[in-house]
Design a protein around this motif. Structure first.
Motif, PDB file in Angstrom:
ATOM      1  N   ARG A  55       0.842  -1.170   0.332  1.00 11.46           N
ATOM      2  CA  ARG A  55       0.132  -0.445   0.431  1.00 11.46           C
ATOM      3  C   ARG A  55       0.595   1.430   0.152  1.00 11.46           C
ATOM      4  O   ARG A  55       0.600   1.902  -0.108  1.00 11.46           O
ATOM      5  CB  ARG A  55      -1.082   0.342   1.533  1.00 11.46           C
ATOM      6  CG  ARG A  55      -1.933  -1.216   1.919  1.00 11.46           C
ATOM      7  CD  ARG A  55      -2.901  -0.860   2.595  1.00 11.46           C
ATOM      8  NE  ARG A  55      -3.072  -2.210   2.528  1.00 11.46           N
ATOM      9  CZ  ARG A  55      -4.539  -2.305   3.195  1.00 11.46           C
ATOM     10  NH1 ARG A  55      -5.629  -1.543   3.210  1.00 11.46           N
ATOM     11  NH2 ARG A  55      -4.419  -3.435   3.679  1.00 11.46           N
ATOM     12  N   GLN A  56       2.197   1.204   0.851  1.00 15.79           N
ATOM     13  CA  GLN A  56       2.917   2.026   0.735  1.00 15.79           C
ATOM     14  C   GLN A  56       3.255   2.340  -0.732  1.00 15.79           C
ATOM     15  O   GLN A  56       3.466   4.098  -0.875  1.00 15.79           O
ATOM     16  CB  GLN A  56       3.998   2.173   2.124  1.00 15.79           C
ATOM     17  CG  GLN A  56       5.059   2.905   1.572  1.00 15.79           C
ATOM     18  CD  GLN A  56       5.667   2.865   2.910  1.00 15.79           C
ATOM     19  OE1 GLN A  56       5.792   1.800   3.535  1.00 15.79           O
ATOM     20  NE2 GLN A  56       7.183   4.166   3.105  1.00 15.79           N
ATOM     21  N   PHE A  57       4.028   1.285  -1.650  1.00 14.13           N
ATOM     22  CA  PHE A  57       4.710   1.268  -2.537  1.00 14.13           C
ATOM     23  C   PHE A  57       3.217   1.909  -3.746  1.00 14.13           C
ATOM     24  O   PHE A  57       3.698   2.012  -5.089  1.00 14.13           O
ATOM     25  CB  PHE A  57       4.704   0.469  -3.001  1.00 14.13           C
ATOM     26  CG  PHE A  57       6.577   0.400  -2.203  1.00 14.13           C
ATOM     27  CD1 PHE A  57       7.728   1.379  -3.221  1.00 14.13           C
ATOM     28  CD2 PHE A  57       7.012   0.087  -1.017  1.00 14.13           C
ATOM     29  CE1 PHE A  57       9.008   1.334  -2.207  1.00 14.13           C
ATOM     30  CE2 PHE A  57       7.964   0.187  -0.049  1.00 14.13           C
ATOM     31  CZ  PHE A  57       8.991   0.914  -0.137  1.00 14.13           C
ATOM     32  N   GLY A  58       2.091   1.499  -3.350  1.00 18.92           N
ATOM     33  CA  GLY A  58       1.059   1.806  -4.059  1.00 18.92           C
ATOM     34  C   GLY A  58       0.984   0.609  -5.301  1.00 18.92           C
ATOM     35  O   GLY A  58       0.904   1.029  -6.151  1.00 18.92           O
ATOM     36  N   VAL A  59       1.508  -0.513  -5.465  1.00 14.70           N
ATOM     37  CA  VAL A  59       1.708  -1.550  -5.746  1.00 14.70           C
ATOM     38  C   VAL A  59       0.232  -2.531  -5.460  1.00 14.70           C
ATOM     39  O   VAL A  59       0.137  -2.963  -4.669  1.00 14.70           O
ATOM     40  CB  VAL A  59       3.038  -1.764  -6.157  1.00 14.70           C
ATOM     41  CG1 VAL A  59       3.583  -1.201  -6.709  1.00 14.70           C
ATOM     42  CG2 VAL A  59       3.953  -2.809  -5.068  1.00 14.70           C
ATOM     43  N   ALA A  60       0.552  -3.421  -6.457  1.00 12.17           N
ATOM     44  CA  ALA A  60       0.089  -4.409  -5.786  1.00 12.17           C
ATOM     45  C   ALA A  60       0.894  -5.641  -5.328  1.00 12.17           C
ATOM     46  O   ALA A  60      -0.370  -6.409  -4.405  1.00 12.17           O
ATOM     47  CB  ALA A  60      -0.933  -5.468  -7.032  1.00 12.17           C
ATOM     48  N   PRO A  78       5.532   3.453  -7.106  1.00 11.62           N
ATOM     49  CA  PRO A  78       6.958   3.622  -6.259  1.00 11.62           C
ATOM     50  C   PRO A  78       7.728   4.471  -6.594  1.00 11.62           C
ATOM     51  O   PRO A  78       8.161   5.495  -5.418  1.00 11.62           O
ATOM     52  CB  PRO A  78       7.274   2.606  -7.381  1.00 11.62           C
ATOM     53  CG  PRO A  78       6.128   1.390  -7.395  1.00 11.62           C
ATOM     54  CD  PRO A  78       5.197   2.237  -7.526  1.00 11.62           C
ATOM     55  N   SER A  79       7.809   5.304  -7.098  1.00  8.23           N
ATOM     56  CA  SER A  79       8.289   6.562  -7.734  1.00  8.23           C
ATOM     57  C   SER A  79       7.814   7.555  -6.718  1.00  8.23           C
ATOM     58  O   SER A  79       8.662   8.570  -5.914  1.00  8.23           O
ATOM     59  CB  SER A  79       8.476   7.316  -9.152  1.00  8.23           C
ATOM     60  OG  SER A  79       8.456   6.088 -10.214  1.00  8.23           O
TER      61      SER A  79
END
Length: 718
Positions: free
Chosen positions: A552-557, A690-691
């Protein structure tokens, strides 16, 4: 009335017993004293025997009613003593009246009764045929008649007349001992061996005839075969006649052997018939159930096809029990899962030495696996607004997760409502490390392998296990298929238009996070005798949960550790991108983390079975998983569609930015990662998660790399 007739039938059968008949002097209407074996008499005996069977059934009914009456009296005594209420008696009595014999019992009784009747009728018909019935021989009377004839007609010592009389007597010896009304053509088994006269009439012709016809040497005859009759008259004349009973005795022995053989055949036939009935209705179903239990105990995780074991015909009670065992064992397998396999095996085993009691609290054992943790985002909001419909919502998601993970060689260990713990089991420590493979599978070159000095356990270097790259690929493949299906399944897509879940009129889009890690865990039972869960406990299980939370922190699944990433095949590794190098709580060792890009804000086409193959869609998908090759990463349409935004240019630029960030060149990293974020403007979050995470970390530090920067950072999210 019929009961009275049955009693008469029983009474008539009793007096067919020989010693009772003789003792009472009972005679039948024909005055035969029951000795005749004519057809009508035998037919009457058969009818009486059939009525006797009915009498037995009536006795059973009477006995049942007597037991019911006795039970009712006992219940009334309990009421008088105050131990039971009157309404309880009515309940017991009602239950007692509605108790019925089982279908197995009814069929078994009917089959046995029919066979007993057939057996009795066969004996009544065939036993007389195997019995030699002969009239009592009247040797004395026969000899007396012959002696009187000689004395009356031949007192003149007429040798010719004497010879003629003896000759006529010997010519009819075949009729000696046979009643006067017997058929003259019937040969008698009784013979005359010798005739002697005293005084000797002195008839040489008679003596010569007797010498030619009879033998005076009885030494070859057994004594019990000889019968000698001596008759005298008042005039002093004496006639001695010696009879032989050899043929009669031999015929009697032959019939006796024949009767014995018949009885043996009857006993063997009935024994086989009764055994077949018991085998078919009782023993075979029980043996089948025992075989089912042993199969499940030996391998609790195998889905057996119990229909191939055979079974009983008809919906008998034992068939119902057999089906119940199948359902119970399936529920046990579903409820306990892989972690509970030993619990099931230990408590269901029927082999010698197995415990007879229930003992679910088995000791834990160390094993290795790939651990996958997945979670439903915004679950608290969904629970609040959906209320009683939340179960349907969760079960729709669970159906997708379980189907895909199971298809790709995994199993579900825990359902936590909003989260699921999935396992791709590698093997027990004892299986992976033994005396022959310890040196090959272990290494002392790093901290993740070699022998742990604190615990004494051997840390297996999973990279050296053959075939583990395929299992690791399938673990990631299964989670990616879950991502696709939650954006394609009609039941899940229907919630997008549910106004209760919408924010600002925007459709609700189900999103999930996934974490993957590989390592050891302790497999066993957690709880007590009141409630037991079979699960896995270890830092490596927690690591997969941390990866899911960090996604969630990295915004990925999907977020995966390096330890899992390095187990995959080269094509699978190339499809992933490294996001950062972090340390997690409880470990100071820097760890790279990876993701597989998933663009979910798109429409995935409905799956259809290939035309012309004749295979169902489920079969095609199953074969795809079973026949997996690394080429799937480049040709699977779902995965290609998920990574449509992760172009080669983007991956190259993102790697450049991350390398600059890790190398303390934050100014370059800022410029490159901002450009990467713009390249992903069509993503679910309007940019690259992630960016943005790395940019936010550098922004919080005023875009200045700390002096003590070592190329990694602590992961703040649990």
């Amino acid at each position: 009335f019929f009961f009275f007739l049955d009693l008469i039938a029983l009474w008539s059968i009793i007096f067919e017993v020989e010693w009772l008949k003789n003792g009472t002097g009972m005679t039948f209407m024909d005055g035969s004293n029951g000795s005749q074996s004519n057809v009508s008499f035998r037919a009457g005996r058969v009818v009486r025997m059939i009525r006797l069977v009915r009498l037995v059934k009536l006795y059973k009914i009477t006995s049942q009613r007597r037991r019911e009456k006795k039970m009712l009296e006992d219940l009334k005594v309990l009421v008088e003593q105050g131990r039971m209420g009157a309404h309880e008696i009515e309940g017991h009595f009602h239950k007692m009246q509605h108790q019925k014999q089982s279908k197995v019992g009814n069929d078994l009784v009917d089959m046995i009764t029919r066979k007993v009747i057939i057996c009795v009728l066969s004996m009544l018909i065939l036993v007389p045929l195997c019995t030699l019935e002969q009239e009592t021989l009247h040797f004395d009377k026969t000899a007396t008649l012959f002696h009187d004839t000689l004395n009356r007609d031949f007192q003149t010592n007429n040798c010719d007349a004497l010879t003629t009389t003896v000759k006529d007597f010997l010519d009819i010896t075949t009729l000696i001992g046979v009643p006067a009304d017997a058929d003259d053509s019937v040969d008698s088994p009784y013979y005359v061996l010798g005739i002697a006269f005293d005084p000797d009439p002195g008839c040489s012709e008679t003596d010569a005839y007797l010498a030619r016809t009879l033998t005076e040497d009885f030494s070859e005859e057994r004594p019990e075969y000889l019968k000698e009759v001596i008759l005298k008259t008042q005039g002093g004349n004496q006639t001695t006649i010696t009879f032989s009973q050899r043929d009669a005795s031999q015929d009697g022995a032959y019939y006796s052997v024949l009767l014995t053989c018949f009885v043996i055949v009857i006993l063997i036939s009935m024994s086989i018939a009764f055994e077949n009935d018991a085998q078919q209705l009782v023993l075979s179903p029980i043996e089948q159930m025992m075989e089912m239990i042993n199969m499940v105990a030996d391998d609790p995780l195998e889905e057996f096809d119990f229909d191939n074991l055979g079974g009983t015909a008809g919906e008998y009670e034992l068939k119902v029990v057999s089906l119940a065992i199948q359902k119970i064992t399936t529920l046990l397998r579903i409820g306990f899962g892989v972690a509970g396999a030993e619990i099931i095996s230990k408590n269901m085993s029927t082999h010698d030495g197995a415990s007879s009691g229930l003992d679910p609290m088995i000791p834990g054992k160390r094993m290795y696996a790939i651990f996958g943790f997945c979670d439903i985002h915004e679950f608290d909001m969904c629970t609040e607004v959906l209320e009683d419909e939340i179960m349907n919502f969760v079960n729709n998601v669970a159906r997708i997760v379980h189907e895909q993970v199971t298809r790709w060689s995994g199993t579900c260990n825990k359902n936590l409502g909003n989260a699921f713990l999935m396992i791709w089991r590698i093997g027990d420590e004892d299986e992976l490390v033994d005396s022959n493979t310890r040196k090959r599978l272990t290494s002392s070159s790093n901290n993740n392998s070699g022998e742990d000095e604190k615990t004494g356990h051997v840390n297996v270097d999973l990279k050296r296990l053959p075939g583990l790259d395929t299992l690791s690929d399938k673990a990631l493949f299964g989670f990616l298929k879950v991502v696709v299906e939650i954006n394609r399944d009609p039941a899940v897509l229907a919630y997008r238009n549910d106004k209760r879940l919408q924010h600002g009129g925007q459709p609700f889009k189900l999103r999930m996070g996934f974490g993957l890690h590989a390592g050891w865990a302790i497999e066993g039972a957690v709880g007590s005798l009141q409630k037991v869960d079979a699960t896995y406990l270890s830092p490596h299980v927690n690591m997969s949960a941390r990866m899911e939370a960090a996604s969630r922190q990295f915004g990925v699944a999907i977020l995966m550790t390096e330890r899992f990433h390095e187990l995959m095949s080269t094509p699978a590794q190339e499809a992933c991108r490294r996001l950062d190098i972090v340390t997690v709580k409880g470990s100071a060792e820097p760890m790279p983390i990876y993701t597989y890009d998933t663009f979910q804000n798109q429409t995935f086409p409905e799956l259809m079975a290939p035309k012309g193959t004749g295979l169902s869609l489920i079969t095609v998908l199953k074969k795809q998983a079973e026949n997996y090759t690394v080429e799937e990463w480049n040709k699977d349409q779902d995965l290609q569609q998920l990574r449509i935004l992760a172009t080669a240019d983007f991956n190259k630029k993102f790697k450049e930015g991350i390398d600059a960030y890790l190398a303390s060149n934050w100014s370059k990293a800022r410029m490159v990662l901002e450009e990467c974020d713009k390249m992903m403007k069509d993503n679910d979050h309007g940019g690259d998660g992630p960016s943005r995470t790395i940019l936010n970390y550098m922004r919080n530090r005023a875009w200045i790399c700390p002096p003590d920067w070592q190329g990694f950072r602590p992961l703040t999210s649990k």
